[in-house]
Design an enzyme around this catalytic site. Structure first.
Site, PDB file in Angstrom:
ATOM      1  N   ALA A 136      93.584  -8.056 -65.370  1.00  0.00           N
ATOM      2  CA  ALA A 136      93.623  -9.495 -65.660  1.00  0.00           C
ATOM      3  C   ALA A 136      92.696  -9.876 -66.813  1.00  0.00           C
ATOM      4  CB  ALA A 136      93.254 -10.286 -64.417  1.00  0.00           C
ATOM      5  N   HIS A 191      88.408  -0.221 -66.402  1.00  0.00           N
ATOM      6  CA  HIS A 191      89.654  -0.483 -67.137  1.00  0.00           C
ATOM      7  C   HIS A 191      89.920   0.707 -68.061  1.00  0.00           C
ATOM      8  CE1 HIS A 191      90.179  -4.696 -65.759  1.00  0.00           C
ATOM      9  NE2 HIS A 191      88.871  -4.624 -65.610  1.00  0.00           N
ATOM     10  N   HIS A 212      85.285  -1.700 -59.762  1.00  0.00           N
ATOM     11  CA  HIS A 212      86.345  -1.890 -58.746  1.00  0.00           C
ATOM     12  C   HIS A 212      87.248  -0.651 -58.586  1.00  0.00           C
ATOM     13  CE1 HIS A 212      88.541  -3.346 -62.283  1.00  0.00           C
ATOM     14  NE2 HIS A 212      88.088  -4.574 -62.189  1.00  0.00           N
ATOM     15  N   ARG A 223      96.018  17.593 -59.697  1.00  0.00           N
ATOM     16  CA  ARG A 223      95.826  18.529 -60.814  1.00  0.00           C
ATOM     17  C   ARG A 223      95.119  17.863 -61.988  1.00  0.00           C
ATOM     18  NH1 ARG A 223     100.723  20.484 -58.734  1.00  0.00           N
ATOM     19  NH2 ARG A 223     101.952  19.054 -60.011  1.00  0.00           N
ATOM     20  N   HIS A 247      93.183  -5.294 -52.652  1.00  0.00           N
ATOM     21  CA  HIS A 247      92.966  -4.470 -53.851  1.00  0.00           C
ATOM     22  C   HIS A 247      93.001  -2.976 -53.534  1.00  0.00           C
ATOM     23  CE1 HIS A 247      91.603  -8.189 -55.737  1.00  0.00           C
ATOM     24  NE2 HIS A 247      91.645  -7.574 -56.899  1.00  0.00           N
ATOM     25  N   ASP A 270      84.535  -9.764 -56.807  1.00  0.00           N
ATOM     26  CA  ASP A 270      85.392  -9.969 -57.992  1.00  0.00           C
ATOM     27  C   ASP A 270      86.111 -11.313 -57.867  1.00  0.00           C
ATOM     28  OD1 ASP A 270      86.441  -9.393 -60.471  1.00  0.00           O
ATOM     29  OD2 ASP A 270      87.931  -7.961 -59.757  1.00  0.00           O
ATOM     30  N   ALA A 304      94.734 -10.628 -59.946  1.00  0.00           N
ATOM     31  CA  ALA A 304      93.745 -11.299 -60.806  1.00  0.00           C
ATOM     32  C   ALA A 304      92.517 -11.672 -59.991  1.00  0.00           C
ATOM     33  CB  ALA A 304      94.359 -12.530 -61.454  1.00  0.00           C
ATOM     34  N   GLY A 305      91.736 -10.660 -59.593  1.00  0.00           N
ATOM     35  CA  GLY A 305      90.514 -10.923 -58.828  1.00  0.00           C
ATOM     36  C   GLY A 305      90.830 -11.325 -57.403  1.00  0.00           C
TER      37      GLY A 305
HETATM   38 ZN   LIG Z   1      86.247  -8.539 -62.671  1.00  0.00          ZN
END
Ligand SMILES: [Zn+2]
Length: 376
Positions: A136, A191, A212, A223, A247, A270, A304-305
């Site tokens: 997000a 990310h 997260h 592998r 999540h 978050d 989104a959080g």
């Molecule tokens: Zn965040």
């Protein structure tokens, strides 16, 4: 002030029928009740260190990227009522001027008071993230890693930054990680498409966290274990975990705690501005989000959080782990990522008297901020 509780989780040990003694905002003693008079008699409550949330974007209708001290104070008050006594306001990836304004409002709350949970510094989620794993994060403001840029853009405000998320596989990221670590900033891999080897190099370079866990990163493959395999293996690394049963599936959340141990898992919320409010449409760093059944998504469906506060994560985890272990994940583990572990996260002499009294079902009863009862 002396507080008697049915149970005190320090969290190194659990003491039944114990008294916490507080003076001038600090804990000066904790031990078994000896019959001496107390100021607060709460034999049915469990006392724990106040929770520390190191990853929050918004709550109670406010966002960190609003860039005002009022937004930071509104969030501080909301989360304090839910047991969080200190936190890192977390700035979404945005153009530098927006980031600068947000960090300035965080600095103001640190200097002049937050009116609630103590602000320990700023957490920047980006801008050095992988464009293929934005989640997000607004993609237009992502930046390639560049040494010197943070200090150039933030100037004196650079010292406010305690925690920054970086995708370690991007060209130039390893040099940037070394620079940020040398500045005393906690670096969290985030990310990211990092391979196992790339993540190992990043941890060797001084990165100590994974943002997260399982979200916005290459999945675990037998592998090609990727960043997850590296972080789960490495005892130097603390993994953030959003335990909202959305999540991360609770079976996987339990695996993370079993593998890392409670000292190396930091529960985070978050949370976004809809935290504490009803379902509906909200904004996240300028992007519209929709909240249905408490679950927040971008309009394209991307998660989104969250809308939880940390006490909910504590209750979710406590279904499977002893409360002493769960409290570690909400206190001493996150404290280690903030630079404040010498005064936050424990009920122990010389530590700040940030304490939460919990009811038998682990709902929050009373919150003490540096020895004073918090009232919203
Ligand atoms: Zn965040």
């Amino acid at each position: 002030m002396r507080i008697l509780c049915g149970q005190v989780i320090t969290p190194d040990e659990v003491i039944d029928r114990a008294v916490i003694t507080i003076d001038d905002g600090k804990v000066i003693g904790v031990g078994p009740a000896d019959g001496s008079p107390v100021d607060i008699d709460a034999p049915d409550k469990t006392a724990a260190p106040g929770f520390i949330d190191i990853h929050i974007h918004g709550a109670a209708g406010h966002e960190v990227t609003d860039g005002t001290v009022e937004a930071i104070r509104g969030m501080s008050a909301h989360i304090a009522a839910n047991g969080v006594t200190s936190w890192l306001p977390t700035v979404l990836t945005n153009p530098w001027p927006t980031v600068r304004t947000a960090v300035s409002s965080i600095a103001q709350a640190m200097q002049e008071g937050s009116g609630g949970a103590e602000v320990l510094g700023a957490h920047l989620e980006g801008p050095y993230l992988n464009p293929s794993k934005t989640g997000a994060q607004p993609p237009d403001s992502l930046r390639p890693p560049l040494c010197g840029e943070l200090a150039r853009e933030l100037g004196d405000l650079t010292s406010i930054v305690k925690y920054i998320a970086v995708a370690c596989e991007l060209p130039g990221a390893m040099d940037l990680i070394r620079e940020l670590v040398s500045m005393g900033i906690n670096v969290s891999i985030a990310h990211t498409e990092a391979s196992y080897e790339e993540a190992q190099l990043a941890f060797d370079a001084g990165a100590t966290s994974l943002t997260h866990i399982f979200n916005a990163m290459r999945p675990l493959h037998h592998r090609e274990p990727g960043v997850l395999g590296a972080a789960l293996h490495d005892d130097r690394v603390i993994t953030e975990l959003i335990w909202d049963n959305f999540h991360v599936h609770e079976a996987v959340a339990r695996l993370v705690v079993k593998v890392k141990g409670p000292d190396r898992v930091a529960l985070i919320s978050d949370s976004v501005s809809a935290c504490g409010l009803s379902d509906g449409n909200y904004f996240l760093g300028g992007q519209q989000i929709r909240v249905e059944g408490g679950l927040a998504r971008l309009m394209n469906g991307t998660i989104a959080g969250s809308t939880i506060t940390l006490d909910q994560a504590v209750r979710n985890a406590a279904k499977y782990f002893p409360i002493q272990d769960v409290i570690k994940m909400a206190t001493i583990a996150p404290a280690r990522s903030t630079g404040a572990a010498d005064r936050k996260g424990r009920i122990a002499p010389s530590f700040d008297a940030d304490i939460v009294l919990l009811n038998p079902g682990l709902s929050v009863d009373t919150v003490f901020l540096k020895g004073k009862i918090f009232k919203k």
